[in-house]
Design an enzyme around this catalytic site. Structure first.
Site, mmCIF file in Angstrom:
data_model
loop_
_atom_site.group_PDB
_atom_site.id
_atom_site.type_symbol
_atom_site.label_atom_id
_atom_site.label_comp_id
_atom_site.label_asym_id
_atom_site.label_seq_id
_atom_site.Cartn_x
_atom_site.Cartn_y
_atom_site.Cartn_z
ATOM 1 N N ILE A 35 -0.020 -3.461 29.250
ATOM 2 C CA ILE A 35 1.303 -3.719 29.886
ATOM 3 C C ILE A 35 2.091 -3.244 28.370
ATOM 4 O O ILE A 35 1.021 -3.623 26.939
ATOM 5 C CB ILE A 35 0.774 -5.193 30.079
ATOM 6 N N SER A 40 10.634 -8.710 23.118
ATOM 7 C CA SER A 40 10.105 -9.711 22.916
ATOM 8 C C SER A 40 8.708 -9.845 22.994
ATOM 9 O O SER A 40 7.724 -11.021 22.111
ATOM 10 C CB SER A 40 10.695 -11.566 23.708
ATOM 11 N N GLU A 115 9.459 -11.971 33.684
ATOM 12 C CA GLU A 115 9.939 -10.783 33.972
ATOM 13 C C GLU A 115 10.915 -10.583 34.822
ATOM 14 O O GLU A 115 12.259 -10.734 34.205
ATOM 15 C CB GLU A 115 9.343 -9.847 33.466
#
EC number: 4.3.2.7
Length: 222
Positions: A35, A40, A115
């Site tokens: 990933i 952030s 997200e």
């Protein structure tokens, strides 16, 4: 990069997290997944992982073009967070995290809320080049905010983006913290890591901050 067991930590506080030894995978487990984080996630993934690498993806540029009404802003005052813009000459630095076994479903479930649901991001496969071994690229999943999502704000002058960032705060903290943590990460990546858009916003904030609020309030923001 050194290695670190995922059992020792479930989140990274540093943009250069140590790496862990590979864990054996049960036959029924989903395949390991990488990933890629470029916002952030580089300093606060908040999910368990077994390996992490600093590096970059080509063909994309990072832009503060996504609105945020939860983490770094509100409905009345949306913050500005980053997304990826397709750019043939672009290069975006970040951190790739490997999840495997039960970590895969747990990470995807968590990131879907963080997200997608709260952030408005979709998933996309990208090619990630580790800083230490760029000749051994990896396929990774990235979360990208497209112009089709309702929170998309699109381009604006860096000075306007800086003004918006200085004015906004959300449940995860002030928008300025988000900007400065990302800038700190880029500095730690070394001189080869360049992001002119990010640097221009940081410069604009530095110019505006003394006029925006008193010094003690400015320090409290970060």
């Amino acid at each position: 990069m050194k290695q670190e067991s995922a059992s020792q930590r479930t989140a990274a506080a540093s943009p250069s997290p140590e790496l862990s030894a590979q864990h054996p995978r049960d036959a029924g487990d989903p395949p390991a997944l990488w990933i890629f984080g470029y916002g952030s996630l580089v300093w606060r993934p908040d999910f368990a992982y077994s390996d992490s690498r600093v590096g970059f993806v080509r063909g994309y540029s990072r832009r503060f073009w996504q609105g945020d009404t939860f983490h770094r802003g509100s409905d009345k005052m949306p913050g500005r967070v980053v997304t990826l813009l397709e750019d043939h000459e672009g290069c975006t630095w970040g951190v790739a995290y490997q999840v495997q076994g039960e970590q895969v479903s747990e990470a995807l479930k968590y990131l879907n809320v963080r997200e997608a649901v709260l952030g408005g991001y979709d998933t996309k496969e990208v090619t990630f080049y580790p800083q230490d071994t760029p000749d051994q690229p990896l396929k990774a999943l990235a979360y990208v905010a497209t112009p089709q999502n309702p929170g998309y704000l699109g381009p604006a002058p860096e000075e306007a983006i800086a003004t918006q960032i200085l004015a906004c705060r959300g449940f995860s903290g002030h928008n300025l913290e988000y900007l400065l943590r990302l800038a700190d990460f880029m500095q730690l990546c070394g001189p080869q890591a360049q992001d002119e858009h990010l640097a221009a916003i940081v410069d604009a904030v530095g110019t505006m901050l003394p006029c925006f609020c008193p010094t003690e309030q400015a320090l409290a923001l970060v």
